[in-house]
Each structure stands twice: as C-alpha cells, then as structure tokens.
Design a protein around this motif. Structure first.
Motif, PDB file in Angstrom:
ATOM      1  N   ILE A 167      33.257 -27.984  26.234  1.00  0.00           N
ATOM      2  CA  ILE A 167      32.776 -26.917  27.101  1.00  0.00           C
ATOM      3  C   ILE A 167      31.334 -27.201  27.447  1.00  0.00           C
ATOM      4  O   ILE A 167      30.509 -27.513  26.602  1.00  0.00           O
ATOM      5  N   THR A 168      31.014 -27.091  28.713  1.00  0.00           N
ATOM      6  CA  THR A 168      29.627 -27.311  29.144  1.00  0.00           C
ATOM      7  C   THR A 168      28.929 -25.969  29.237  1.00  0.00           C
ATOM      8  O   THR A 168      29.512 -24.967  29.658  1.00  0.00           O
ATOM      9  N   TYR A 169      27.695 -25.951  28.842  1.00  0.00           N
ATOM     10  CA  TYR A 169      26.908 -24.721  28.847  1.00  0.00           C
ATOM     11  C   TYR A 169      26.270 -24.548  30.206  1.00  0.00           C
ATOM     12  O   TYR A 169      25.606 -25.435  30.725  1.00  0.00           O
ATOM     13  N   ASN A 170      26.479 -23.386  30.800  1.00  0.00           N
ATOM     14  CA  ASN A 170      25.875 -23.068  32.082  1.00  0.00           C
ATOM     15  C   ASN A 170      25.074 -21.783  31.917  1.00  0.00           C
ATOM     16  O   ASN A 170      25.646 -20.707  31.839  1.00  0.00           O
ATOM     17  N   PRO A 171      23.730 -21.884  31.836  1.00  0.00           N
ATOM     18  CA  PRO A 171      22.936 -20.667  31.596  1.00  0.00           C
ATOM     19  C   PRO A 171      22.940 -19.704  32.770  1.00  0.00           C
ATOM     20  O   PRO A 171      22.646 -18.532  32.603  1.00  0.00           O
ATOM     21  N   VAL A 172      23.259 -20.174  33.946  1.00  0.00           N
ATOM     22  CA  VAL A 172      23.289 -19.309  35.113  1.00  0.00           C
ATOM     23  C   VAL A 172      24.718 -18.789  35.262  1.00  0.00           C
ATOM     24  O   VAL A 172      25.652 -19.536  35.508  1.00  0.00           O
ATOM     25  N   THR A 173      24.866 -17.493  35.082  1.00  0.00           N
ATOM     26  CA  THR A 173      26.187 -16.899  35.210  1.00  0.00           C
ATOM     27  C   THR A 173      26.198 -15.946  36.374  1.00  0.00           C
ATOM     28  O   THR A 173      25.218 -15.245  36.651  1.00  0.00           O
ATOM     29  N   GLN A 174      27.275 -15.934  37.089  1.00  0.00           N
ATOM     30  CA  GLN A 174      27.436 -15.040  38.233  1.00  0.00           C
ATOM     31  C   GLN A 174      28.125 -13.766  37.762  1.00  0.00           C
ATOM     32  O   GLN A 174      29.125 -13.855  37.051  1.00  0.00           O
ATOM     33  N   PRO A 175      27.657 -12.587  38.173  1.00  0.00           N
ATOM     34  CA  PRO A 175      28.339 -11.340  37.749  1.00  0.00           C
ATOM     35  C   PRO A 175      29.640 -11.159  38.462  1.00  0.00           C
ATOM     36  O   PRO A 175      29.973 -11.701  39.422  1.00  0.00           O
TER      37      PRO A 175
END
Length: 175
Positions: A167-175
């Motif tokens: 799993i890659t970490y993506n700190p930017v998450t879309q609501p």
C-alpha cells in the motif's frame, strides 16, 4: 496496522482487483421462448402432416423431440448459475466459486506468494489459468474464452504486482 505492527483484520483494505466471472449464454429468456414457439409450431405442422398420411406414431415422436430440446436448454440455463469471484487486497487473494447447484468453495491465498500459471496452445491461445501458492493449485476462469482469459490474466497479474508492492501512502486525501 496498529502501533505494534499487528495486522488488524477489522480495518477494510482497499480492493486492488475484483471480478465476478459467469458463463456466457448467447440465448436470453426471450430468445428461448421464441425458439421454443418456433420448434413447437414446426413440429406440430409436420406431425399433423404425418398424422393425415396415416403415420400417427410419428406425431408423438415430434412432441418428444420438442420435450428433449426443452430439457436440454433448461439444463444449459441452470448451469449458467455458476460463478467465480476473485478479489485481491494487499493481504489476501480470495477465490469464491459457486457451482450451478449453489455449492460454495472458497480459497484464501496470500498474494505475496501467489503466481499465475497458464497453459495454452500457440494457435488457440490460453487454455487454462492456475493460481499457484505453496503447493496448492487453483484453476480460475475455466469458462472464459482464450481472449478473455488473456485479458483476465493481464489484469490479475497487475493486481498481484500491486499487492506485492504494498500500500502506498498518500497524505493528500480527497473528501
């Protein structure tokens, strides 16, 4: 994952791949009814012709032919209830096979240890697909055609490679 790096199965994991495979049937219910009506009409007209010629037993055999064809189509439609569901998450590969009678068989494999084997012919294409892991060999997609098997194998291999990357970490998450 928790702070102690224990795996928490209650947390939903992202699905990397999900497919539901069902046998192809080219004749739908409406087509079946039209075909059976046509066969009944042709058999009845031919049977009446033989009946008028004095060969009355032939009339019954025409009806028997229609019943056998009806039974064969019903068996064919019943076998179309079979399915296979393949789901890949970062921690598991799940194969769930449901037979036409409703019997369920399920395999859960670790995607890190799974490899996809295929057997085939140069002219015909892929004939069989197998998931192999730790000495277990599970056949998948047996009712797909050669081109469909190739497409399915390509997508499943991409999902397995994605699971192996993690799993890659993506700190930017879309609501």
């Amino acid at each position: 994952m928790t702070a102690s790096n224990d795996f928490d199965r209650d947390v939903d994991q992202p699905k990397l791949f999900s497919a539901r495979l069902t046998p192809h049937r080219s004749l739908n219910r409406t087509g079946f009814l039209v075909l059976m009506a046509f066969l009944c009409a042709v058999s009845f007209v031919a049977g009446v012709a033989f009946l008028l010629m004095g060969a009355w037993p032939v009339f019954g055999f025409f009806g028997l032919d229609v019943l056998v064809i009806y039974w064969a189509f019903r068996v064919n439609f019943r076998s179309a209830n079979a399915s296979e569901e393949i789901t890949v998450t970062p921690s598991e590969l799940r194969v769930r096979r449901v037979s036409h009678r409703g019997h369920v068989v399920e395999w859960v494999l670790n995607p890190l240890w799974v490899r996809l084997d295929q057997t085939g012919d140069p002219e015909f294409g892929i004939e069989r697909l197998y998931l192999v892991s730790r000495g277990r060999r599970v056949s998948v997609g047996h009712f797909l055609g050669p081109d469909e098997k190739a497409s399915f194998a390509k997508a499943l291999l991409a999902a397995l490679q994605s699971a192996k990357r993690g799993i890659t970490y993506n700190p930017v998450t879309q609501p």
